[in-house]
Design a protein around this motif. Structure first.
Motif, mmCIF file in Angstrom:
data_model
loop_
_atom_site.group_PDB
_atom_site.id
_atom_site.type_symbol
_atom_site.label_atom_id
_atom_site.label_comp_id
_atom_site.label_asym_id
_atom_site.label_seq_id
_atom_site.Cartn_x
_atom_site.Cartn_y
_atom_site.Cartn_z
ATOM 1 N N THR A 206 44.172 45.583 14.209
ATOM 2 C CA THR A 206 42.794 45.934 14.551
ATOM 3 C C THR A 206 42.075 44.706 15.083
ATOM 4 O OG1 THR A 206 42.000 45.487 12.296
ATOM 5 C CG2 THR A 206 42.710 47.747 12.805
ATOM 6 N N TYR A 207 41.188 44.945 16.033
ATOM 7 C CA TYR A 207 40.441 43.871 16.686
ATOM 8 C C TYR A 207 38.943 44.170 16.568
ATOM 9 C CZ TYR A 207 44.992 43.053 18.876
ATOM 10 O OH TYR A 207 46.326 42.821 19.111
ATOM 11 N N ASN A 208 38.216 43.302 15.884
ATOM 12 C CA ASN A 208 36.761 43.437 15.745
ATOM 13 C C ASN A 208 36.092 42.400 16.643
ATOM 14 O OD1 ASN A 208 36.984 45.460 13.728
ATOM 15 N ND2 ASN A 208 37.394 43.871 12.203
ATOM 16 N N ASN A 209 35.425 42.879 17.680
ATOM 17 C CA ASN A 209 34.839 41.998 18.691
ATOM 18 C C ASN A 209 33.312 42.093 18.680
ATOM 19 O OD1 ASN A 209 37.489 41.357 20.031
ATOM 20 N ND2 ASN A 209 37.421 43.572 20.362
ATOM 21 N N LEU A 241 31.513 36.897 22.121
ATOM 22 C CA LEU A 241 31.192 35.852 21.155
ATOM 23 C C LEU A 241 32.335 35.546 20.194
ATOM 24 C CD1 LEU A 241 27.541 36.897 20.190
ATOM 25 C CD2 LEU A 241 28.239 35.034 21.718
ATOM 26 N N THR A 242 32.852 36.575 19.534
ATOM 27 C CA THR A 242 33.857 36.356 18.481
ATOM 28 C C THR A 242 34.863 37.500 18.451
ATOM 29 O OG1 THR A 242 32.471 37.485 16.840
ATOM 30 C CG2 THR A 242 32.225 35.085 17.014
ATOM 31 N N GLN A 243 36.016 37.211 17.795
ATOM 32 C CA GLN A 243 37.008 38.253 17.515
ATOM 33 C C GLN A 243 37.678 37.951 16.173
ATOM 34 O OE1 GLN A 243 41.213 38.806 19.238
ATOM 35 N NE2 GLN A 243 40.025 40.325 20.423
ATOM 36 N N TRP A 244 37.840 39.040 15.383
ATOM 37 C CA TRP A 244 38.624 38.961 14.145
ATOM 38 C C TRP A 244 39.783 39.934 14.268
ATOM 39 C CZ3 TRP A 244 33.388 38.681 14.279
ATOM 40 C CH2 TRP A 244 32.790 37.583 13.649
ATOM 41 N N ARG A 245 40.985 39.477 13.876
ATOM 42 C CA ARG A 245 42.175 40.329 13.936
ATOM 43 C C ARG A 245 42.704 40.579 12.530
ATOM 44 N NH1 ARG A 245 45.839 37.847 18.949
ATOM 45 N NH2 ARG A 245 44.252 38.086 20.572
ATOM 46 N N HIS A 246 43.137 41.822 12.298
ATOM 47 C CA HIS A 246 43.754 42.192 11.023
ATOM 48 C C HIS A 246 45.077 42.884 11.331
ATOM 49 C CE1 HIS A 246 39.970 41.471 8.771
ATOM 50 N NE2 HIS A 246 39.417 41.856 9.906
ATOM 51 N N GLY A 247 46.127 42.480 10.641
ATOM 52 C CA GLY A 247 47.440 43.063 10.880
ATOM 53 C C GLY A 247 48.420 41.995 11.318
ATOM 54 N N TYR A 248 48.802 42.019 12.598
ATOM 55 C CA TYR A 248 49.747 41.039 13.134
ATOM 56 C C TYR A 248 49.165 40.413 14.397
ATOM 57 C CZ TYR A 248 53.449 42.533 10.003
ATOM 58 O OH TYR A 248 54.207 42.810 8.881
ATOM 59 N N VAL A 249 49.426 39.143 14.545
ATOM 60 C CA VAL A 249 49.048 38.453 15.771
ATOM 61 C C VAL A 249 50.336 38.039 16.475
ATOM 62 C CG1 VAL A 249 48.909 36.179 14.651
ATOM 63 C CG2 VAL A 249 47.657 36.602 16.766
ATOM 64 N N TYR A 250 50.317 38.041 17.807
ATOM 65 C CA TYR A 250 51.531 37.776 18.574
ATOM 66 C C TYR A 250 51.389 36.452 19.299
ATOM 67 C CZ TYR A 250 51.343 42.719 17.633
ATOM 68 O OH TYR A 250 51.195 43.928 17.010
ATOM 69 N N VAL A 251 52.175 35.501 18.913
ATOM 70 C CA VAL A 251 52.165 34.185 19.542
ATOM 71 C C VAL A 251 53.589 33.879 19.994
ATOM 72 C CG1 VAL A 251 51.705 31.729 19.256
ATOM 73 C CG2 VAL A 251 50.275 33.414 18.091
ATOM 74 N N ALA A 252 53.755 33.757 21.311
ATOM 75 C CA ALA A 252 55.081 33.450 21.881
ATOM 76 C C ALA A 252 56.139 34.412 21.350
ATOM 77 C CB ALA A 252 55.465 32.007 21.591
ATOM 78 N N ASP A 253 55.840 35.713 21.404
ATOM 79 C CA ASP A 253 56.762 36.759 20.943
ATOM 80 C C ASP A 253 57.134 36.615 19.474
ATOM 81 O OD1 ASP A 253 56.758 37.988 23.386
ATOM 82 O OD2 ASP A 253 58.467 36.840 24.126
ATOM 83 N N ASP A 254 56.250 36.017 18.698
ATOM 84 C CA ASP A 254 56.533 35.814 17.280
ATOM 85 C C ASP A 254 55.476 36.553 16.462
ATOM 86 O OD1 ASP A 254 57.280 34.997 14.809
ATOM 87 O OD2 ASP A 254 56.672 32.908 15.052
ATOM 88 N N PRO A 255 55.776 37.765 15.985
ATOM 89 C CA PRO A 255 54.784 38.511 15.205
ATOM 90 C C PRO A 255 54.609 37.914 13.812
ATOM 91 C CG PRO A 255 56.848 39.713 15.276
ATOM 92 C CD PRO A 255 57.037 38.527 16.171
#
Length: 327
Positions: A206-209, A241-255
């Protein structure tokens, strides 16, 4: 010759006196009363005020010139805009052609009905004209229009809040321009197929923007004095202004599991500027001469992608209510 001139001058003075006999001097004026309550006729008679038309706080009137200054100093009026001074006899004040009477006066003798000096439409336009400020609060429903994405999967809409400090200018009763600083959630969620090494799996995030937004809208309205329908259209500009993520974040194909801390924007990937088209529909209720209650729905159609390396666009509906104060 001197005697002839003297008699001529005396005759002119006498003729003028006779012409003025039985007449009174009045000031023709546009009045803004202090409130919308019906002013007792005795109070108006005290200052020699003859109402001709009235709409809300605005009215056209003839005011006895001898009592004009006292009327200005009374607590009955907020503003008086005089137009001219005239001499009228009582029968001219009381006489009223049948075709100029209000509906309530036809076939009868209504003492408050007089010949119109200024059309009622002009009075309403003058009363509506001016600046206003307001505060709006409501909910937002956002979805993402995905043209291309880094991973395949499903994108879901999200809900949030909208808070707007509104300001605008009304040119007349049916047309105005409005804007306002808005804090707006444009939230969404994803359920994407992410490949990690040789494995591919689905991950939900989920992305809260939060956006700061400035709309500029033309406001067209139709209806009566107390209830009107508003149609708005124009555009907006905003900043992410801002974003909060809940769950998984994807960095360089690395969940990786993500705890919900604030996201750090990446200049090469994230587009923090937002702009697009806007339009809406609303209802306005006049609750007092200065205060209005508003209910409205507005759609914001983003034209700038939220990402620089693929195309995703915000599509946001806002439903809110609030109060505006008109100066």
């Amino acid at each position: 010759m001197k005697k002839i001139l003297a008699f001529a001058l005396l005759f002119a003075v006498m003729a003028g006196a006779m012409a003025q006999q039985g007449t009174k001097e009045y000031v023709s004026a546009l009045i803004t009363f202090a409130d919308t309550n019906l002013i007792p006729q005795d109070s108006l008679n005290k200052y020699g005020v003859v109402l001709q038309t009235r709409s809300g706080r605005m009215a056209t009137a003839l005011i006895n010139a001898d009592k004009y200054q006292a009327f200005l100093n009374s607590n009955l009026v907020e503003r008086v805009q005089p137009s001219t001074r005239v001499f009228l006899r009582d029968e001219q004040i009381n006489a009223l052609p049948e075709d100029k009477k209000h509906d309530c006066c036809k076939g009868g003798d209504h003492k408050d009905c007089r010949k119109h000096l200024i059309p009622e439409e002009d009075i309403r336009n003058d009363e509506a004209k001016g600046w206003y400020l307001g505060l709006m609060l409501g909910g937002a429903s956002n979805s993402m229009d995905v043209k291309s994405a880094r991973w395949s999967g499903t994108w879901y809409g999200g809900r949030g809040l909208d808070l707007e400090a509104r300001f605008g200018y009304q040119f007349n009763q049916w047309f105005g321009i409005r804007s306002g600083l808005t804090l707006l959630n444009k939230n969404y969620a994803t359920y994407l197929n992410v490949k990690y090494l040789d494995l591919e799996d689905k991950y939900y995030t989920t992305y809260n923007n939060m956006y700061l937004q400035l709309p500029v809208l033309a406001d067209l309205s139709v209806g009566g004095e107390d209830v009107r329908i508003n149609f708005t259209f124009g555009g907006y500009a905003g900043y992410w202004l801002t974003q909060w993520r809940h769950g998984y974040v994807y960095v360089a194909d690395d969940p990786r599991p993500y705890s919900g801390d604030a996201y750090s924007f990446v200049e090469g990937s994230d587009n923090r500027f937002d702009a697009g088209l806007a339009g809406g529909l609303g209802l306005t209720f006049r609750v007092s001469p200065a205060w209005q209650l508003q209910f409205e729905g507005t759609y914001y159609h983003g034209l700038l992608s939220t990402a620089k390396d693929f195309e995703t666009y915000n599509r946001t509906w806002v439903f809110d209510m609030g109060l505006t104060y008109h100066f």
